[in-house]
Design a protein around this motif. Structure first.
Motif, PDB file in Angstrom:
ATOM      1  N   TYR A  96      -0.287 -21.581 -11.285  1.00  0.00           N
ATOM      2  CA  TYR A  96       0.078 -23.044 -11.149  1.00  0.00           C
ATOM      3  C   TYR A  96      -0.677 -23.915 -10.466  1.00  0.00           C
ATOM      4  CZ  TYR A  96       4.444 -20.847 -12.704  1.00  0.00           C
ATOM      5  OH  TYR A  96       5.201 -20.015 -13.387  1.00  0.00           O
ATOM      6  N   THR A  97      -1.560 -23.439  -9.405  1.00  0.00           N
ATOM      7  CA  THR A  97      -2.467 -24.311  -8.604  1.00  0.00           C
ATOM      8  C   THR A  97      -3.751 -23.964  -8.880  1.00  0.00           C
ATOM      9  OG1 THR A  97      -2.268 -22.462  -6.728  1.00  0.00           O
ATOM     10  CG2 THR A  97      -0.426 -24.193  -6.713  1.00  0.00           C
ATOM     11  N   GLY A  98      -4.084 -22.701  -9.377  1.00  0.00           N
ATOM     12  CA  GLY A  98      -5.228 -22.243  -9.689  1.00  0.00           C
ATOM     13  C   GLY A  98      -6.122 -21.865  -8.360  1.00  0.00           C
ATOM     14  N   ARG A  99      -5.477 -21.957  -7.154  1.00  0.00           N
ATOM     15  CA  ARG A  99      -5.995 -21.101  -5.889  1.00  0.00           C
ATOM     16  C   ARG A  99      -5.757 -19.694  -5.935  1.00  0.00           C
ATOM     17  NH1 ARG A  99      -3.899 -26.023  -1.779  1.00  0.00           N
ATOM     18  NH2 ARG A  99      -4.951 -27.635  -2.797  1.00  0.00           N
ATOM     19  N   ARG A 100      -6.788 -19.170  -5.146  1.00  0.00           N
ATOM     20  CA  ARG A 100      -6.663 -17.752  -4.704  1.00  0.00           C
ATOM     21  C   ARG A 100      -5.509 -17.643  -3.802  1.00  0.00           C
ATOM     22  NH1 ARG A 100      -8.929 -13.877  -7.544  1.00  0.00           N
ATOM     23  NH2 ARG A 100      -9.581 -12.533  -5.933  1.00  0.00           N
ATOM     24  N   GLU A 101      -4.831 -16.428  -3.701  1.00  0.00           N
ATOM     25  CA  GLU A 101      -3.573 -16.343  -2.933  1.00  0.00           C
ATOM     26  C   GLU A 101      -3.487 -14.939  -2.518  1.00  0.00           C
ATOM     27  OE1 GLU A 101      -0.118 -18.143  -4.222  1.00  0.00           O
ATOM     28  OE2 GLU A 101       0.151 -16.703  -5.788  1.00  0.00           O
ATOM     29  N   ARG A 102      -2.928 -14.564  -1.731  1.00  0.00           N
ATOM     30  CA  ARG A 102      -2.399 -13.193  -1.252  1.00  0.00           C
ATOM     31  C   ARG A 102      -0.874 -12.978  -1.385  1.00  0.00           C
ATOM     32  NH1 ARG A 102      -6.700 -13.831   2.354  1.00  0.00           N
ATOM     33  NH2 ARG A 102      -8.363 -12.058   1.962  1.00  0.00           N
ATOM     34  N   VAL A 103      -0.331 -12.222  -1.928  1.00  0.00           N
ATOM     35  CA  VAL A 103       1.312 -11.588  -2.127  1.00  0.00           C
ATOM     36  C   VAL A 103       1.505 -10.323  -1.754  1.00  0.00           C
ATOM     37  CG1 VAL A 103       1.576 -13.658  -3.507  1.00  0.00           C
ATOM     38  CG2 VAL A 103       0.863 -11.607  -4.629  1.00  0.00           C
ATOM     39  N   MET A 104       2.431  -9.959  -1.447  1.00  0.00           N
ATOM     40  CA  MET A 104       2.932  -8.519  -1.299  1.00  0.00           C
ATOM     41  C   MET A 104       3.964  -8.415  -2.284  1.00  0.00           C
ATOM     42  SD  MET A 104       3.643  -7.988   2.853  1.00  0.00           S
ATOM     43  CE  MET A 104       2.773  -8.242   4.088  1.00  0.00           C
ATOM     44  N   ASP A 105       3.759  -7.130  -2.982  1.00  0.00           N
ATOM     45  CA  ASP A 105       4.717  -6.526  -3.666  1.00  0.00           C
ATOM     46  C   ASP A 105       5.365  -5.546  -3.195  1.00  0.00           C
ATOM     47  OD1 ASP A 105       6.465  -5.794  -5.922  1.00  0.00           O
ATOM     48  OD2 ASP A 105       4.792  -5.180  -7.233  1.00  0.00           O
ATOM     49  N   ILE A 106       6.633  -5.688  -2.613  1.00  0.00           N
ATOM     50  CA  ILE A 106       7.504  -4.739  -1.922  1.00  0.00           C
ATOM     51  C   ILE A 106       8.009  -3.812  -3.075  1.00  0.00           C
ATOM     52  CG2 ILE A 106       9.214  -3.771  -0.403  1.00  0.00           C
ATOM     53  CD1 ILE A 106       8.768  -6.688   1.067  1.00  0.00           C
ATOM     54  N   VAL A 107       7.408  -2.793  -3.544  1.00  0.00           N
ATOM     55  CA  VAL A 107       7.640  -2.068  -4.816  1.00  0.00           C
ATOM     56  C   VAL A 107       8.841  -1.258  -4.632  1.00  0.00           C
ATOM     57  CG1 VAL A 107       6.811  -0.063  -6.469  1.00  0.00           C
ATOM     58  CG2 VAL A 107       5.117  -1.963  -5.331  1.00  0.00           C
ATOM     59  N   LYS A 108       9.127  -0.747  -3.511  1.00  0.00           N
ATOM     60  CA  LYS A 108      10.304   0.052  -3.160  1.00  0.00           C
ATOM     61  C   LYS A 108      10.347   0.134  -1.695  1.00  0.00           C
ATOM     62  CE  LYS A 108       9.569   5.115  -3.321  1.00  0.00           C
ATOM     63  NZ  LYS A 108       9.832   6.070  -3.943  1.00  0.00           N
ATOM     64  N   MET A 109      11.779   0.234  -1.022  1.00  0.00           N
ATOM     65  CA  MET A 109      12.012   0.841   0.198  1.00  0.00           C
ATOM     66  C   MET A 109      13.569   1.258   0.315  1.00  0.00           C
ATOM     67  SD  MET A 109      10.042   0.839   2.900  1.00  0.00           S
ATOM     68  CE  MET A 109       8.565  -0.563   2.856  1.00  0.00           C
ATOM     69  N   ARG A 110      13.788   2.427   0.236  1.00  0.00           N
ATOM     70  CA  ARG A 110      14.935   3.081  -0.037  1.00  0.00           C
ATOM     71  C   ARG A 110      15.728   2.713   1.191  1.00  0.00           C
ATOM     72  NH1 ARG A 110      12.628   9.155  -1.391  1.00  0.00           N
ATOM     73  NH2 ARG A 110      12.011   8.636  -3.334  1.00  0.00           N
ATOM     74  N   SER A 111      17.091   2.501   1.055  1.00  0.00           N
ATOM     75  CA  SER A 111      18.053   2.011   2.244  1.00  0.00           C
ATOM     76  C   SER A 111      17.787   0.760   2.502  1.00  0.00           C
ATOM     77  CB  SER A 111      18.166   3.074   3.214  1.00  0.00           C
ATOM     78  OG  SER A 111      18.404   4.492   2.751  1.00  0.00           O
ATOM     79  N   THR A 112      17.237  -0.131   2.110  1.00  0.00           N
ATOM     80  CA  THR A 112      16.553  -1.268   2.492  1.00  0.00           C
ATOM     81  C   THR A 112      17.017  -2.471   1.377  1.00  0.00           C
ATOM     82  OG1 THR A 112      14.855  -0.327   3.587  1.00  0.00           O
ATOM     83  CG2 THR A 112      14.726  -2.702   3.507  1.00  0.00           C
ATOM     84  N   ARG A 113      17.176  -3.672   1.882  1.00  0.00           N
ATOM     85  CA  ARG A 113      17.663  -4.695   0.872  1.00  0.00           C
ATOM     86  C   ARG A 113      16.001  -5.353   0.805  1.00  0.00           C
ATOM     87  NH1 ARG A 113      21.431  -9.968   2.019  1.00  0.00           N
ATOM     88  NH2 ARG A 113      19.443 -10.713   3.000  1.00  0.00           N
TER      89      ARG A 113
END
Length: 241
Positions: free
Chosen positions: A200-217
């Protein structure tokens, strides 16, 4: 949230990530993946420093850098790890220092020798260790087949759990591309650090993908973060499933 709160946790070293996850589950292994410059080592160091500051015996195994390289990274964020090392709360183990332990297994392909290799490596970790970071395990995969990798990785995770060690296992992007799906079966949690261009912005960014974490919301969306003066910082609130 009740069932999640019963699981003992320790700080991730990133305050806002603690708010999201409640911390890392004690005695379990968390997989960290991501490309070059995504902050994998920084995340590992933040976890190591916070754990040591909280009085947990912490070992950081580095397979690509030596202690001076890690010190340089820490100094760039104003982190002085020397007191933690001097009083024994934090130990840096370089692959060069443990090369004699792994040479024999690296020369063989047999599953039995690889598992013995990991056993020797873990024997070198002090018995009072409560937190372990290995950066990165990809340096030990060589030309393994998927079956050989899974056998070795499962054994490593099992031994850490048996010793009740909370661990961050970092994989480089090349190893993750080949073995990520296999590794995900064994670990308790997994976080992928991503550098991308915002569509959307065309800017570089960093993001976390919390792929899984058992027993955790866990959050439903990617978690934007930046690498600032104090290391990794979460920069936006998240939504949950």
């Amino acid at each position: 949230m009740g069932e999640f709160e019963k699981f003992q946790r320790i700080s991730t070293g990133i305050e806002d990530l603690d708010e999201i996850l409640g911390g890392f589950p004690v005695g379990r292994s968390i997989l960290i993946t991501g490309g070059a410059g995504s902050g994998k080592t920084i995340m590992g160091l933040q976890f190591a420093i916070k754990s040591a500051q909280d009085g947990l015996g912490t070992v950081y195994i580095t397979t690509e850098e030596d202690e001076s390289d890690l010190n340089f990274q820490c100094n760039s964020f104003g982190w002085d790890i020397r007191p933690l090392i001097e009083d024994g709360r934090l130990e840096i183990m370089s692959l060069a220092a443990t090369r004699a332990i792994v040479t024999e297994a690296e020369m063989k392909i047999g599953i039995e020798s690889m598992n013995e290799d990991i056993g020797r490596l873990l024997e070198a970790v002090p018995p009072d260790t409560r937190v372990l970071i290995i950066d990165n395990l990809g340096s030990h995969t060589g030309n393994l087949t998927p079956y050989e990798f899974r056998n070795r990785f499962d054994f490593f995770v099992y031994e850490l759990k048996k010793r009740n060690i909370t661990s961050l296992i970092i994989l480089d992007s090349a190893t993750a591309r080949e073995f990520n799906e296999i590794a995900l079966f064994s670990v308790y949690g997994a976080i992928n650090l991503i550098k991308r261009e915002n569509p959307y912005t065309g800017r570089r960014e960093r993001v976390m993908d919390i792929v899984k974490m058992r027993s955790t919301r866990t959050p439903i969306d990617f978690v934007p973060y930046r690498i600032g003066e104090n290391g990794i910082e979460i920069i936006e609130k998240v939504k949950y499933e």
